[in-house]
Design a protein around this motif. Structure first.
Motif, PDB file in Angstrom:
ATOM      1  N   GLY A  15     -48.484  33.276   2.507  1.00 16.48           N
ATOM      2  CA  GLY A  15     -48.099  33.111   1.111  1.00 16.48           C
ATOM      3  C   GLY A  15     -46.595  32.891   0.982  1.00 16.48           C
ATOM      4  O   GLY A  15     -45.875  32.778   1.976  1.00 16.48           O
ATOM      5  N   PRO A  16     -46.093  32.870  -0.265  1.00 16.13           N
ATOM      6  CA  PRO A  16     -44.699  32.509  -0.499  1.00 16.13           C
ATOM      7  C   PRO A  16     -43.694  33.623  -0.216  1.00 16.13           C
ATOM      8  O   PRO A  16     -42.494  33.374  -0.224  1.00 16.13           O
ATOM      9  CB  PRO A  16     -44.688  32.150  -1.977  1.00 16.13           C
ATOM     10  N   GLY A  17     -44.129  34.842  -0.012  1.00 15.86           N
ATOM     11  CA  GLY A  17     -43.174  35.911   0.301  1.00 15.86           C
ATOM     12  C   GLY A  17     -43.605  37.272  -0.224  1.00 15.86           C
ATOM     13  O   GLY A  17     -43.595  38.254   0.510  1.00 15.86           O
ATOM     14  N   ASP A  18     -43.999  37.335  -1.492  1.00 12.32           N
ATOM     15  CA  ASP A  18     -44.438  38.600  -2.080  1.00 12.32           C
ATOM     16  C   ASP A  18     -45.698  39.085  -1.342  1.00 12.32           C
ATOM     17  O   ASP A  18     -46.719  38.392  -1.340  1.00 12.32           O
ATOM     18  CB  ASP A  18     -44.753  38.351  -3.572  1.00 12.32           C
ATOM     19  N   ASN A 205     -36.778  30.587  -3.440  1.00 11.61           N
ATOM     20  CA  ASN A 205     -37.315  31.909  -3.074  1.00 11.61           C
ATOM     21  C   ASN A 205     -38.419  32.375  -4.021  1.00 11.61           C
ATOM     22  O   ASN A 205     -38.438  33.544  -4.449  1.00 11.61           O
ATOM     23  CB  ASN A 205     -36.206  32.971  -3.051  1.00 11.61           C
ATOM     24  N   ALA A 206     -39.330  31.484  -4.331  1.00 15.08           N
ATOM     25  CA  ALA A 206     -40.422  31.813  -5.254  1.00 15.08           C
ATOM     26  C   ALA A 206     -41.146  33.076  -4.818  1.00 15.08           C
ATOM     27  O   ALA A 206     -41.399  33.277  -3.624  1.00 15.08           O
ATOM     28  CB  ALA A 206     -41.415  30.650  -5.293  1.00 15.08           C
ATOM     29  N   ALA A 209     -37.832  38.879  -4.739  1.00 16.08           N
ATOM     30  CA  ALA A 209     -36.892  39.502  -5.679  1.00 16.08           C
ATOM     31  C   ALA A 209     -35.664  38.605  -5.872  1.00 16.08           C
ATOM     32  O   ALA A 209     -34.984  38.678  -6.891  1.00 16.08           O
ATOM     33  CB  ALA A 209     -36.469  40.863  -5.146  1.00 16.08           C
ATOM     34  N   THR A 210     -35.408  37.747  -4.888  1.00  9.84           N
ATOM     35  CA  THR A 210     -34.236  36.869  -4.930  1.00  9.84           C
ATOM     36  C   THR A 210     -34.540  35.528  -5.611  1.00  9.84           C
ATOM     37  O   THR A 210     -33.719  34.609  -5.559  1.00  9.84           O
ATOM     38  CB  THR A 210     -33.772  36.583  -3.486  1.00  9.84           C
ATOM     39  N   GLN A 211     -35.703  35.411  -6.248  1.00  6.80           N
ATOM     40  CA  GLN A 211     -36.070  34.129  -6.877  1.00  6.80           C
ATOM     41  C   GLN A 211     -35.041  33.699  -7.925  1.00  6.80           C
ATOM     42  O   GLN A 211     -34.545  34.498  -8.719  1.00  6.80           O
ATOM     43  CB  GLN A 211     -37.444  34.240  -7.546  1.00  6.80           C
ATOM     44  N   VAL A 235     -38.628  24.575  -4.078  1.00  8.01           N
ATOM     45  CA  VAL A 235     -39.502  23.455  -4.418  1.00  8.01           C
ATOM     46  C   VAL A 235     -38.999  22.819  -5.711  1.00  8.01           C
ATOM     47  O   VAL A 235     -38.464  23.504  -6.580  1.00  8.01           O
ATOM     48  CB  VAL A 235     -40.995  23.839  -4.582  1.00  8.01           C
ATOM     49  N   ILE A 236     -39.182  21.509  -5.767  1.00  8.82           N
ATOM     50  CA  ILE A 236     -38.783  20.749  -6.947  1.00  8.82           C
ATOM     51  C   ILE A 236     -40.067  20.291  -7.637  1.00  8.82           C
ATOM     52  O   ILE A 236     -40.929  19.689  -6.990  1.00  8.82           O
ATOM     53  CB  ILE A 236     -37.943  19.514  -6.535  1.00  8.82           C
TER      54      ILE A 236
END
Ligand code: SAH
Length: 258
Positions: A15-18, A205-206, A209-211, A235-236
């Motif tokens: 996944g994206p990080g979380d 950083n989706a 916490a740093t998003q 991501v754009i």
């Protein structure tokens, strides 16, 4: 009785990080693994789910000076699987959205190794969802394209002009991975087929916490990224679906009321 492992690798999407965005299947595979090969974009909190005695090999940039060569990673997976280890290849997002998961599977299968794939939430999906933006919408977008902004060396890369024309006529949302460093060129070429006023969001950083994110327009994309100092991993997202976020930021009370 214990069952022998005759060489199996599980490609797991982290996944994206979380960590809360992991699937249960991914969590179980991580907890079961005896060897984990971990990519750069996988967060430490997720790696912490591994058994304390598991061997963890970082194969991204943080493991060495530059990225570990792909051939070496594939060799390592193969060796560990043949030794009977329960090998998990942990990749950011979804293993089959960029990140070379397809190549790894081909290589392992060609060597007679059984491969299982566990999906992960891809960064593009998490990025827009975190802003409350849908990728498709009956009024604004009939579909979505996940596209890389970074081609293989020697490859001519994405035909942005053709993509822009299609996105405009077919009403598609574009989700561009690895596009921040090439944003200027991408912007110029997309402007051949899409209006300068097309709404754009950039999310770094989706899910972490740093998003951070910005909303802008296609005509201002590269300068807005520079001003905000956004960098990889980002991501754009290009398309009318993004218009709703700008509106939410300008009139939060209206969105709360709705
Ligand atoms: N397999 C991954 C993508 C790997 S390519 C996936 O499905 O998400 C690496 C690119 O993914 C980065 O350059 C960036 O564009 C994007 N990316 C990965 N994690 C991200 C995150 N947390 N926030 C924003 N973009 C991310």
């Amino acid at each position: 009785m214990t069952t022998m492992n005759h060489g199996k690798v599980t490609l797991v999407g982290a996944g994206p990080g979380d960590p809360e965005l992991l699937t249960l299947k991914a969590l179980k595979a991580i907890q079961r693994a005896t060897v984990l090969l971990v990519d750069d974009l996988v967060s430490d909190e997720i790696v912490a789910f591994a058994r304390p005695e598991a061997r963890i090999v970082y194969v991204g940039k943080r493991g060495g000076c530059k990225s570990t060569p792909q051939a070496f990673i594939e060799k390592l997976m193969l060796m560990a699987a043949r030794e009977g280890e329960d090998v998990v290849r942990l990749k950011g997002g979804d293993p089959f959205i960029f990140g070379r998961g397809g190549e790894e599977v081909e290589h392992l299968r060609a060597a007679g190794i059984e491969v299982e794939i566990v999906n992960g939430i891809t960064a593009g999906l998490a990025a827009v969802t975190s802003l409350g933006v849908p990728l498709t919408h009956r009024q604004h977008a009939h579909g979505v394209v996940f596209v890389t902004g970074h081609a293989k060396p020697g490859d001519s890369g994405t035909d942005w002009k053709a993509l822009a024309a299609t996105a405009h006529s077919a009403r598609l949302t574009l989700v561009i991975y690895m596009g921040v460093s090439g944003a200027e060129r991408i912007q110029d070429e997309l402007l051949a087929g899409l209006p300068a006023a097309t709404p754009v969001a950039v999310v770094q950083n989706a899910s972490l916490a740093t998003q951070r994110h910005i909303t802008t327009t296609l005509g201002e994309l590269a300068s807005a990224i520079r001003e905000a100092g956004l960098a990889s991993p980002s991501v754009i997202v290009v398309g009318d679906v993004v218009g709703g976020v700008a509106l939410a930021a300008a009139h939060p009370e209206a969105v709360r009321a709705a």
